[in-house]
Motif scaffolding. Structure first.
Motif, PDB file in Angstrom:
ATOM      1  N   VAL A 194      14.229   7.551   8.088  1.00  0.00           N
ATOM      2  CA  VAL A 194      13.743   6.578   7.096  1.00  0.00           C
ATOM      3  C   VAL A 194      12.250   6.809   6.865  1.00  0.00           C
ATOM      4  O   VAL A 194      11.505   7.081   7.810  1.00  0.00           O
ATOM      5  N   VAL A 195      11.832   6.667   5.628  1.00  0.00           N
ATOM      6  CA  VAL A 195      10.409   6.646   5.276  1.00  0.00           C
ATOM      7  C   VAL A 195      10.088   5.251   4.744  1.00  0.00           C
ATOM      8  O   VAL A 195      10.882   4.679   3.997  1.00  0.00           O
ATOM      9  N   VAL A 196       8.951   4.706   5.171  1.00  0.00           N
ATOM     10  CA  VAL A 196       8.493   3.437   4.595  1.00  0.00           C
ATOM     11  C   VAL A 196       7.115   3.643   3.977  1.00  0.00           C
ATOM     12  O   VAL A 196       6.347   4.525   4.395  1.00  0.00           O
ATOM     13  N   HIS A 197       6.837   2.817   2.975  1.00  0.00           N
ATOM     14  CA  HIS A 197       5.537   2.855   2.302  1.00  0.00           C
ATOM     15  C   HIS A 197       4.998   1.458   2.092  1.00  0.00           C
ATOM     16  O   HIS A 197       5.754   0.546   1.753  1.00  0.00           O
ATOM     17  N   SER A 198       3.683   1.333   2.239  1.00  0.00           N
ATOM     18  CA  SER A 198       2.989   0.241   1.593  1.00  0.00           C
ATOM     19  C   SER A 198       2.662   0.757   0.198  1.00  0.00           C
ATOM     20  O   SER A 198       1.718   1.534   0.017  1.00  0.00           O
ATOM     21  N   VAL A 199       3.467   0.363  -0.770  1.00  0.00           N
ATOM     22  CA  VAL A 199       3.282   0.804  -2.163  1.00  0.00           C
ATOM     23  C   VAL A 199       1.961   0.270  -2.716  1.00  0.00           C
ATOM     24  O   VAL A 199       1.378   0.843  -3.641  1.00  0.00           O
ATOM     25  N   THR A 200       1.500  -0.812  -2.073  1.00  0.00           N
ATOM     26  CA  THR A 200       0.192  -1.402  -2.371  1.00  0.00           C
ATOM     27  C   THR A 200      -0.924  -0.353  -2.430  1.00  0.00           C
ATOM     28  O   THR A 200      -1.876  -0.507  -3.182  1.00  0.00           O
ATOM     29  N   LYS A 201      -0.825   0.680  -1.623  1.00  0.00           N
ATOM     30  CA  LYS A 201      -1.910   1.631  -1.426  1.00  0.00           C
ATOM     31  C   LYS A 201      -1.840   2.746  -2.486  1.00  0.00           C
ATOM     32  O   LYS A 201      -2.032   2.464  -3.637  1.00  0.00           O
ATOM     33  N   TYR A 202      -1.602   3.996  -2.082  1.00  0.00           N
ATOM     34  CA  TYR A 202      -1.722   5.096  -3.047  1.00  0.00           C
ATOM     35  C   TYR A 202      -0.673   5.063  -4.146  1.00  0.00           C
ATOM     36  O   TYR A 202      -0.938   5.479  -5.270  1.00  0.00           O
ATOM     37  N   LEU A 203       0.548   4.638  -3.833  1.00  0.00           N
ATOM     38  CA  LEU A 203       1.619   4.794  -4.818  1.00  0.00           C
ATOM     39  C   LEU A 203       1.319   3.973  -6.062  1.00  0.00           C
ATOM     40  O   LEU A 203       1.378   4.470  -7.185  1.00  0.00           O
ATOM     41  N   ALA A 204       0.959   2.704  -5.868  1.00  0.00           N
ATOM     42  CA  ALA A 204       0.541   1.887  -7.018  1.00  0.00           C
ATOM     43  C   ALA A 204      -0.891   2.273  -7.399  1.00  0.00           C
ATOM     44  O   ALA A 204      -1.201   2.460  -8.576  1.00  0.00           O
ATOM     45  N   GLY A 205      -1.772   2.353  -6.396  1.00  0.00           N
ATOM     46  CA  GLY A 205      -3.037   3.056  -6.576  1.00  0.00           C
ATOM     47  C   GLY A 205      -4.181   2.341  -7.265  1.00  0.00           C
ATOM     48  O   GLY A 205      -5.249   2.932  -7.424  1.00  0.00           O
ATOM     49  N   HIS A 206      -4.018   1.106  -7.692  1.00  0.00           N
ATOM     50  CA  HIS A 206      -5.076   0.432  -8.447  1.00  0.00           C
ATOM     51  C   HIS A 206      -5.458  -0.929  -7.859  1.00  0.00           C
ATOM     52  O   HIS A 206      -6.067  -1.754  -8.541  1.00  0.00           O
ATOM     53  N   SER A 207      -5.067  -1.175  -6.604  1.00  0.00           N
ATOM     54  CA  SER A 207      -5.442  -2.416  -5.911  1.00  0.00           C
ATOM     55  C   SER A 207      -5.081  -3.665  -6.726  1.00  0.00           C
ATOM     56  O   SER A 207      -5.811  -4.653  -6.711  1.00  0.00           O
ATOM     57  N   ASP A 208      -3.941  -3.600  -7.427  1.00  0.00           N
ATOM     58  CA  ASP A 208      -3.558  -4.776  -8.209  1.00  0.00           C
ATOM     59  C   ASP A 208      -2.177  -5.325  -7.890  1.00  0.00           C
ATOM     60  O   ASP A 208      -1.737  -6.285  -8.519  1.00  0.00           O
ATOM     61  N   VAL A 209      -1.479  -4.714  -6.919  1.00  0.00           N
ATOM     62  CA  VAL A 209      -0.177  -5.259  -6.508  1.00  0.00           C
ATOM     63  C   VAL A 209       0.003  -5.114  -4.995  1.00  0.00           C
ATOM     64  O   VAL A 209      -0.620  -4.250  -4.372  1.00  0.00           O
TER      65      VAL A 209
END
Ligand SMILES: *Cc1c(COP(=O)(O)O)cnc(C)c1O
Length: 385
Positions: A194-209
């Motif tokens: 399994v891979v987990v992400h805090s999408v909050t960080k690089y994936l979304a990338g704009h500190s808005d979610v």
């Protein structure tokens, strides 16, 4: 959903092209955002959508794109990185044993400690860079929850060796890939369940979610994670997922620039007279350098920095920067920094004076000028320069 590719395309192209609606004349290029809590439905609820806590069409395009980037069959978006971690960890029955880096995201450690206190679960904290120690700790374990590079100490684990050792022992493996991103490493290909992400960080990338995600090839784990999301209500809102997919479209551009900025800043910081220590896997002398060079694509954009003068100097540097944003979190387009031990919950083995720098995509000379003036001014104020 997307057009059949002509050939295998590169990850940056996947980020741009995956999860698009079918190409039809007059149709939208982007997937629509559906804002509806419920769906028209009467009688026997068949396979169609019923209610947004269970499923909504705005999740699919993001999930499909992230799954394609990680090289997994199932992508599942959740309300935060912590929701993704809780879902991926699954049930830990009394007597379960979890192996985790001693320097991992502090809330991940807090979550495991909470489970340990309530349900008689054993948590083995290891130096994840010490392969022999981790393999020894895997004996009799149920779960390895790994980070590499770790938050905030940037230790690099020998992921192929650890994941193989876990597999031999029947230990489930979850890799938090927030720091590296799927462009930096693909843990499923290295043997993770399994891979987990805090999408909050690089994936979304704009500190808005604030969002999280799980990716796996395992059908049973995917079903469990989806059930967790529905039963615990840890769901993502459609607007947040829209923003995350919008951010994901430029992941390769942002990561390439941030990584290049970080490599250059790490090199210059290492030679700065007001700096006691720099941690970044790009530096040839860094303990994680060889491993990162072998198993990662790029070295990431988080730097560990210890200014000369200890904790007071570290706090003063945070106060003295003008361009860098003093803030927690990371992975946004804007560069930010914080002293991690300002949190009482941070591991006590993290040095008091460690600043965690999240390098963004600004002009590197501007970032350097700001850091240089802050470090020099603080050193001069302390009589160190
Ligand atoms: C931020 C972070 C998390 C937690 O994610 P949230 O989206 O804040 O819940 C987990 N792991 C790592 C490595 C992180 O940096």
């Amino acid at each position: 959903m997307s057009q059949h590719p002509i050939r295998e395309v590169s990850p940056g192209t996947v980020a741009v092209t995956a999860g698009r609606p079918p190409r039809v004349q007059g149709g939208p290029v982007n997937p629509p955002v559906v804002l509806s809590s419920t769906y028209v439905s009467a009688g026997d609820p068949g396979g169609e959508r019923l209610y947004t806590r269970m499923d909504t069409e705005t999740w699919g395009p993001f999930e499909e794109t992230l799954a394609a980037l990680e090289g997994g069959r199932h992508g599942i978006v959740l309300g935060s990185g912590m929701a993704a971690i809780a879902a991926a960890v699954g049930d830990l029955r009394p007597g379960s044993v979890v192996v985790v880096p001693r320097h991992a995201y502090q809330v991940t450690l807090g979550f495991l400690d909470d489970r340990a206190a309530r349900y008689d679960v054993e948590v083995r904290r290891v130096d994840v860079a010490d392969t022999d120690a981790v393999v020894a700790a895997l004996d009799g374990a149920d779960l390895l929850l790994a980070e590499s590079p770790t938050n905030p100490m940037l230790e690099v684990a020998d992921l192929p060796a650890l994941l193989a050792a876990a597999r031999e022992r029947g230990v489930r493996t979850v890799v938090d890939n927030t720091f590296a991103t799927p462009l930096g490493q693909r843990p499923l290909a290295l043997g993770a369940d399994v891979v987990v992400h805090s999408v909050t960080k690089y994936l979304a990338g704009h500190s808005d979610v604030v969002l999280g995600a799980v990716v796996t090839d395992d059908d049973a784990i995917a079903a469990d994670v989806r059930a967790y999301r529905t039963l615990h209500g840890a769901i993502a809102g459609p607007m947040e997922v829209f923003l995350a997919l919008r951010g994901l479209r430029t992941l390769h551009l942002r990561v390439e620039r941030a990584n290049a900025n970080a490599d250059e800043l790490a090199r210059r910081l290492a030679a700065h007279p007001a700096v006691a220590e720099v941690r970044h896997p790009s530096l040839p002398g860094d303990p994680g350098h060889e491993r990162a060079a072998a198993q990662m694509n790029g070295f990431g954009a988080i730097i560990g920095l210890r200014p000369r003068g200890g904790r007071a100097a570290a706090d003063a540097v945070v106060d003295a920067v003008a361009l860098w944003v003093p803030a927690t979190s990371l992975g946004g387009v804007e560069s930010s920094l914080e002293r991690r031990r300002r949190f009482a919950t941070e591991s006590v083995t993290v040095p008091e004076d460690l600043l965690r720098l999240s390098v963004g995509v600004e002009d590197v000379e501007d970032l350097w000028a700001d850091l240089d003036q802050a470090l020099s001014r603080v050193a001069a104020g302390q009589g160190l320069a």
